[in-house]
Write an enzyme that holds these catalytic residues in place. Sequence first.
Site, short mmCIF file in Angstrom:
data_model
loop_
_atom_site.label_atom_id
_atom_site.label_comp_id
_atom_site.label_asym_id
_atom_site.label_seq_id
_atom_site.Cartn_x
_atom_site.Cartn_y
_atom_site.Cartn_z
N HIS A 54 0.40 -12.43 1.65
CA HIS A 54 0.07 -11.44 0.56
C HIS A 54 -0.89 -11.97 -0.27
O HIS A 54 0.45 -12.54 -1.20
CB HIS A 54 -0.16 -10.05 0.76
CG HIS A 54 -0.67 -8.71 0.52
ND1 HIS A 54 -0.73 -8.01 0.56
CD2 HIS A 54 -2.09 -8.87 -0.28
CE1 HIS A 54 -1.14 -6.72 0.13
NE2 HIS A 54 -1.97 -8.07 -0.21
N TYR A 110 0.33 -1.54 -0.02
CA TYR A 110 -0.17 -0.23 -0.09
C TYR A 110 1.08 1.42 -0.05
O TYR A 110 1.04 1.61 1.71
CB TYR A 110 -0.91 -0.01 0.83
CG TYR A 110 -1.97 -0.97 1.57
CD1 TYR A 110 -2.39 -2.48 -0.08
CD2 TYR A 110 -2.25 -1.51 2.39
CE1 TYR A 110 -2.74 -3.02 0.07
CE2 TYR A 110 -3.43 -2.70 2.05
CZ TYR A 110 -3.70 -3.39 1.39
OH TYR A 110 -4.35 -4.67 1.69
#
Length: 340
Positions: free
Chosen positions: A143, A59
């Site tokens: 992830h 992010y």
Amino acid sequence: MKLRHWERIAGRGLDFTELGFGTAMIGNLYQPISDDEAHATLEAAWDTGCRYFDTAPLYGLGLAETRLNRFLRGKNRDDYILSTKVGRYLEVCPPEERSGIGKFFETPIRREVYDYTHDGVMRSIDQSLERLGVDRIDILFAHDLDIFNHGSQEALQERLDAFMASGYAALLSLRDQGVITAFGAGINEWEPAQWLAEHGDFDLFLLAGRYTLLEQEALDTFLPLCTERGIGIVLGGPYNSGVLATGPVKGAHFNYDLAPQNVLDKVARIEAVCQKHGVRLIEAALRFPLNHDAVVSVIPGGASVRQVEDNQAILSADIPDALWTDLKSEGLLRSDAPTP
């Protein structure tokens, strides 16, 4: 804000706020915001009672974690839950090789390196602890072990096998030592999450969508397995990338792409039932996943103070039980979907 207690291993429970905060947007996803805007947004989330914050190295290529550092510095570490992700670490690169071009804006010049090995997982954790400025992380998610990111079932299976052969052991050891409270995976599809649950000892999954007003296939096998094993679900993407927030408008997005006509038509029918009961579509969409006992928190995220405050107001809306009954009777919601 209401809390949901999750405890799969005796003495290692976590109290999740029903509404968590996903930090992709404060990592300048799709549009840049300033450090001060990001900080004000996080403070607004705290003021609503939110005490669960999820982030990832991806992010903003570290930017979201760095912005959380400033915000969390003045908070008591025992007052909130913090999760981040492993499976890719960041390294310095030439500007033209920066990851996320066109998706993340005004970020550090870094590129992502997928690495689901033991060493890769530990490197990612070390980097995240440094960026976050904390001494511990409560939850670690592997992830993007999904087809969406790796392109094919074959490529995904290679990543899954690599993770289970190496990186999984790192997370298992950290949990067993009490360094982290729980671990799992943050995934865009429920099928690989089920595969992982069947092949390892996982605590939580962060599922991006896949259990929403539009999608309930996870009820077939995955969510019953989670209930049986005490696995918790953090539900990201409750609006299916936008269409359940905007309604069936031109240009609405569904699962990261433009919504096809059949989806728009179904959303229009769902919205009509909501309107009959005086409920906004977005209110029903945010509340629906929380009706399932396995779901511990919903994290819609936010890029501004107003969005955060709106999320809290949306979740607080009064939704009559008859709404869910009518959605089921009209074939718009699975009959076995848990509802009040």
